[in-house]
Design a protein around this motif. Structure first.
Motif, PDB file in Angstrom:
ATOM      1  N   GLN A  26       6.313 -30.054   3.640  1.00 53.20           N
ATOM      2  CA  GLN A  26       5.818 -28.802   4.180  1.00 53.20           C
ATOM      3  C   GLN A  26       6.757 -27.632   3.905  1.00 53.20           C
ATOM      4  OE1 GLN A  26       4.175 -30.716   8.157  1.00 53.20           O
ATOM      5  NE2 GLN A  26       3.352 -28.678   7.907  1.00 53.20           N
ATOM      6  N   SER A  27       6.144 -26.510   3.564  1.00 54.81           N
ATOM      7  CA  SER A  27       6.870 -25.266   3.327  1.00 54.81           C
ATOM      8  C   SER A  27       6.881 -24.454   4.613  1.00 54.81           C
ATOM      9  CB  SER A  27       6.175 -24.477   2.220  1.00 54.81           C
ATOM     10  OG  SER A  27       4.883 -24.077   2.654  1.00 54.81           O
ATOM     11  N   ALA A  28       7.571 -23.319   4.577  1.00 50.76           N
ATOM     12  CA  ALA A  28       7.568 -22.426   5.737  1.00 50.76           C
ATOM     13  C   ALA A  28       6.142 -22.005   6.071  1.00 50.76           C
ATOM     14  CB  ALA A  28       8.440 -21.205   5.443  1.00 50.76           C
ATOM     15  N   ARG A  29       5.348 -21.712   5.065  1.00 51.39           N
ATOM     16  CA  ARG A  29       3.955 -21.320   5.293  1.00 51.39           C
ATOM     17  C   ARG A  29       3.173 -22.453   5.948  1.00 51.39           C
ATOM     18  NH1 ARG A  29       0.527 -17.296   3.226  1.00 51.39           N
ATOM     19  NH2 ARG A  29       2.233 -16.470   1.951  1.00 51.39           N
ATOM     20  N   ASP A  30       3.403 -23.684   5.497  1.00 54.28           N
ATOM     21  CA  ASP A  30       2.724 -24.835   6.100  1.00 54.28           C
ATOM     22  C   ASP A  30       3.053 -24.962   7.582  1.00 54.28           C
ATOM     23  OD1 ASP A  30       1.541 -25.656   3.684  1.00 54.28           O
ATOM     24  OD2 ASP A  30       3.309 -26.819   3.129  1.00 54.28           O
ATOM     25  N   TRP A  31       4.341 -24.810   7.920  1.00 52.07           N
ATOM     26  CA  TRP A  31       4.764 -24.934   9.327  1.00 52.07           C
ATOM     27  C   TRP A  31       4.127 -23.838  10.173  1.00 52.07           C
ATOM     28  CZ3 TRP A  31       6.269 -29.378  10.693  1.00 52.07           C
ATOM     29  CH2 TRP A  31       7.146 -30.161   9.922  1.00 52.07           C
ATOM     30  N   LEU A  32       4.030 -22.625   9.642  1.00 47.92           N
ATOM     31  CA  LEU A  32       3.425 -21.545  10.413  1.00 47.92           C
ATOM     32  C   LEU A  32       1.920 -21.747  10.575  1.00 47.92           C
ATOM     33  CD1 LEU A  32       5.305 -18.378   9.078  1.00 47.92           C
ATOM     34  CD2 LEU A  32       5.695 -19.641  11.203  1.00 47.92           C
ATOM     35  N   THR A  33       1.275 -22.271   9.551  1.00 47.38           N
ATOM     36  CA  THR A  33      -0.147 -22.599   9.659  1.00 47.38           C
ATOM     37  C   THR A  33      -0.371 -23.655  10.736  1.00 47.38           C
ATOM     38  OG1 THR A  33      -0.534 -22.076   7.327  1.00 47.38           O
ATOM     39  CG2 THR A  33      -2.155 -23.482   8.419  1.00 47.38           C
ATOM     40  N   GLN A  34       0.482 -24.675  10.734  1.00 51.20           N
ATOM     41  CA  GLN A  34       0.399 -25.727  11.752  1.00 51.20           C
ATOM     42  C   GLN A  34       0.562 -25.142  13.154  1.00 51.20           C
ATOM     43  OE1 GLN A  34       0.090 -29.139  11.400  1.00 51.20           O
ATOM     44  NE2 GLN A  34       0.497 -29.675  13.545  1.00 51.20           N
ATOM     45  N   ALA A  35       1.555 -24.279  13.318  1.00 53.81           N
ATOM     46  CA  ALA A  35       1.826 -23.698  14.638  1.00 53.81           C
ATOM     47  C   ALA A  35       0.703 -22.765  15.078  1.00 53.81           C
ATOM     48  CB  ALA A  35       3.152 -22.935  14.614  1.00 53.81           C
ATOM     49  N   THR A  44       5.533 -27.516  21.016  1.00 59.32           N
ATOM     50  CA  THR A  44       5.367 -28.038  19.657  1.00 59.32           C
ATOM     51  C   THR A  44       5.245 -26.890  18.657  1.00 59.32           C
ATOM     52  OG1 THR A  44       4.261 -30.018  20.496  1.00 59.32           O
ATOM     53  CG2 THR A  44       3.947 -29.497  18.172  1.00 59.32           C
ATOM     54  N   ALA A  45       4.469 -25.882  19.025  1.00 61.71           N
ATOM     55  CA  ALA A  45       4.301 -24.736  18.129  1.00 61.71           C
ATOM     56  C   ALA A  45       5.634 -24.036  17.880  1.00 61.71           C
ATOM     57  CB  ALA A  45       3.291 -23.759  18.717  1.00 61.71           C
ATOM     58  N   LEU A  46       6.417 -23.857  18.939  1.00 62.38           N
ATOM     59  CA  LEU A  46       7.725 -23.207  18.772  1.00 62.38           C
ATOM     60  C   LEU A  46       8.656 -24.039  17.897  1.00 62.38           C
ATOM     61  CD1 LEU A  46       8.235 -21.824  22.381  1.00 62.38           C
ATOM     62  CD2 LEU A  46       8.104 -20.457  20.290  1.00 62.38           C
ATOM     63  N   ALA A  47       8.591 -25.357  18.038  1.00 64.52           N
ATOM     64  CA  ALA A  47       9.411 -26.229  17.187  1.00 64.52           C
ATOM     65  C   ALA A  47       9.019 -26.071  15.724  1.00 64.52           C
ATOM     66  CB  ALA A  47       9.264 -27.684  17.631  1.00 64.52           C
ATOM     67  N   HIS A  48       7.731 -25.952  15.467  1.00 66.94           N
ATOM     68  CA  HIS A  48       7.272 -25.783  14.090  1.00 66.94           C
ATOM     69  C   HIS A  48       7.611 -24.389  13.554  1.00 66.94           C
ATOM     70  CE1 HIS A  48       4.216 -29.255  14.670  1.00 66.94           C
ATOM     71  NE2 HIS A  48       5.379 -29.685  14.227  1.00 66.94           N
ATOM     72  N   ILE A  49       7.612 -23.395  14.420  1.00 65.95           N
ATOM     73  CA  ILE A  49       8.054 -22.063  14.011  1.00 65.95           C
ATOM     74  C   ILE A  49       9.531 -22.103  13.630  1.00 65.95           C
ATOM     75  CG2 ILE A  49       8.487 -19.710  14.841  1.00 65.95           C
ATOM     76  CD1 ILE A  49       5.917 -20.081  16.572  1.00 65.95           C
ATOM     77  N   ASP A  50      10.328 -22.838  14.379  1.00 65.24           N
ATOM     78  CA  ASP A  50      11.743 -23.008  14.030  1.00 65.24           C
ATOM     79  C   ASP A  50      11.883 -23.670  12.657  1.00 65.24           C
ATOM     80  OD1 ASP A  50      12.616 -21.849  16.365  1.00 65.24           O
ATOM     81  OD2 ASP A  50      12.931 -23.745  17.415  1.00 65.24           O
ATOM     82  N   ARG A  51      11.041 -24.671  12.384  1.00 68.45           N
ATOM     83  CA  ARG A  51      11.069 -25.333  11.074  1.00 68.45           C
ATOM     84  C   ARG A  51      10.742 -24.335   9.971  1.00 68.45           C
ATOM     85  NH1 ARG A  51      10.246 -30.930  10.331  1.00 68.45           N
ATOM     86  NH2 ARG A  51      11.142 -32.108  12.064  1.00 68.45           N
ATOM     87  N   ALA A  52       9.760 -23.491  10.230  1.00 64.92           N
ATOM     88  CA  ALA A  52       9.378 -22.470   9.242  1.00 64.92           C
ATOM     89  C   ALA A  52      10.530 -21.523   8.983  1.00 64.92           C
ATOM     90  CB  ALA A  52       8.156 -21.695   9.740  1.00 64.92           C
ATOM     91  N   GLN A  54      13.727 -22.085   9.375  1.00 65.27           N
ATOM     92  CA  GLN A  54      14.758 -22.807   8.634  1.00 65.27           C
ATOM     93  C   GLN A  54      14.406 -22.902   7.154  1.00 65.27           C
ATOM     94  OE1 GLN A  54      14.973 -26.545  10.707  1.00 65.27           O
ATOM     95  NE2 GLN A  54      15.687 -25.583  12.613  1.00 65.27           N
ATOM     96  N   ALA A  55      13.137 -23.198   6.859  1.00 63.17           N
ATOM     97  CA  ALA A  55      12.705 -23.314   5.469  1.00 63.17           C
ATOM     98  C   ALA A  55      12.806 -21.965   4.760  1.00 63.17           C
ATOM     99  CB  ALA A  55      11.272 -23.837   5.408  1.00 63.17           C
ATOM    100  N   ALA A  56      12.411 -20.890   5.456  1.00 61.80           N
ATOM    101  CA  ALA A  56      12.498 -19.555   4.862  1.00 61.80           C
ATOM    102  C   ALA A  56      13.950 -19.168   4.612  1.00 61.80           C
ATOM    103  CB  ALA A  56      11.826 -18.530   5.777  1.00 61.80           C
ATOM    104  N   ALA A  69       9.607 -15.831   0.962  1.00 65.67           N
ATOM    105  CA  ALA A  69      10.536 -16.269   2.002  1.00 65.67           C
ATOM    106  C   ALA A  69      10.776 -15.168   3.025  1.00 65.67           C
ATOM    107  CB  ALA A  69      11.857 -16.715   1.375  1.00 65.67           C
ATOM    108  N   LEU A  70      10.897 -13.924   2.560  1.00 66.38           N
ATOM    109  CA  LEU A  70      11.092 -12.804   3.485  1.00 66.38           C
ATOM    110  C   LEU A  70       9.876 -12.620   4.387  1.00 66.38           C
ATOM    111  CD1 LEU A  70      12.807 -10.261   1.075  1.00 66.38           C
ATOM    112  CD2 LEU A  70      13.840 -11.262   3.125  1.00 66.38           C
ATOM    113  N   LEU A  71       8.689 -12.782   3.812  1.00 65.83           N
ATOM    114  CA  LEU A  71       7.464 -12.668   4.604  1.00 65.83           C
ATOM    115  C   LEU A  71       7.382 -13.774   5.648  1.00 65.83           C
ATOM    116  CD1 LEU A  71       4.697 -11.356   5.134  1.00 65.83           C
ATOM    117  CD2 LEU A  71       3.760 -12.848   3.346  1.00 65.83           C
ATOM    118  N   MET A  72       7.694 -15.007   5.235  1.00 65.44           N
ATOM    119  CA  MET A  72       7.636 -16.125   6.179  1.00 65.44           C
ATOM    120  C   MET A  72       8.694 -15.990   7.269  1.00 65.44           C
ATOM    121  SD  MET A  72       5.048 -17.870   5.288  1.00 65.44           S
ATOM    122  CE  MET A  72       4.312 -16.329   4.707  1.00 65.44           C
TER     123      MET A  72
END
Length: 228
Positions: A26-35, A44-52, A54-56, A69-72
């Motif tokens: 999963q990319s930052a975009r994927d994590w934000l879509t999931q959240a 759970t959503a906040l944890a996935h936002i943190d993952r996004a 980190q990826a960005a 990356a800047l957008l994400m």
């Protein structure tokens, strides 16, 4: 089926195309879509936002000027602000979105993100309090209009612009036209597919003349509408 269950069943059906990829892919975009569209609890959503985030940040460490990356990174901040209702984060997110629009004026997604910030604040606290925070409907709509112009006719950008307008005013004529247009627009990604299906669902309520259902469904189908 009771009304509440009907709404959630519809959201589940529309969101079926957003099944997450394996975590390590999963990319930052994927994590934000999931959240934003899939998760059903804030932790759970906040944890996935943190993952996004980190990826960005990892992508920016390799390429500091990377537009995606800047957008994400900015969207992760905005999503966190939305879920936590932190005024300081809300204001920081606006500054990041404004900086993105200045740096990448032809980015449809940056324009949409800025417009979404203004709509989100107004929707949450109203126009009068929103002005104190710098949120203005005129800026929101101008940004969303620019996003549509730059969209390349993608269902996601056109549909989101329409849904946001209808979230504030279910009788907004431009919002209705954009939602109808989104039902016929190309959907090259899973998020485009989701938004096009959302537009189809909202258009049915528009044709039925049910403004309350239009507003409620637009709110429910936008990012984090599952928490509304």
């Amino acid at each position: 089926m009771r009304a509440g269950r009907w709404w959630w069943a519809l959201v589940a059906i529309i969101g079926a195309s957003l099944a997450p990829a394996p975590a390590n892919a999963q990319s930052a975009r994927d994590w934000l879509t999931q959240a934003g569209f899939v998760d059903r609890d804030r932790a759970t959503a906040l944890a996935h936002i943190d993952r996004a985030d980190q990826a960005a940040n990892a992508a920016l460490a390799k390429s500091p000027g990377d537009e995606e990356a800047l957008l994400m990174q900015a969207m992760a901040l905005g999503y966190r602000a939305k879920l936590t209702s932190s005024r300081s984060l809300v204001m920081a997110a606006r500054k990041q979105y404004e900086a993105l629009v200045q740096r990448f004026p032809r980015s449809a997604e940056a324009q949409a993100a800025l417009g979404a910030w203004h709509v989100g604040v107004i929707h949450k606290v109203g126009s009068l309090v929103g002005r104190v925070l710098g949120a203005q409907k005129s800026i929101a709509y101008a940004s969303l209009d620019r996003a549509v112009t730059l969209s390349g006719n993608r269902a996601m950008l056109i549909g989101v612009a329409g849904l946001m307008r209808l979230q504030l005013d279910p009788d907004d004529p431009t919002g209705k036209l954009l939602v109808e247009r989104a039902t016929r627009s190309p959907a090259p990604t899973s998020v485009d597919v989701y938004v096009r299906r959302a537009a189809i669902a909202v258009l049915a309520e528009i044709k039925a003349g049910d403004d309350k259902a239009v507003k409620r469904l637009a709110d429910t189908l936008l990012p984090f509408g599952q928490f509304s």
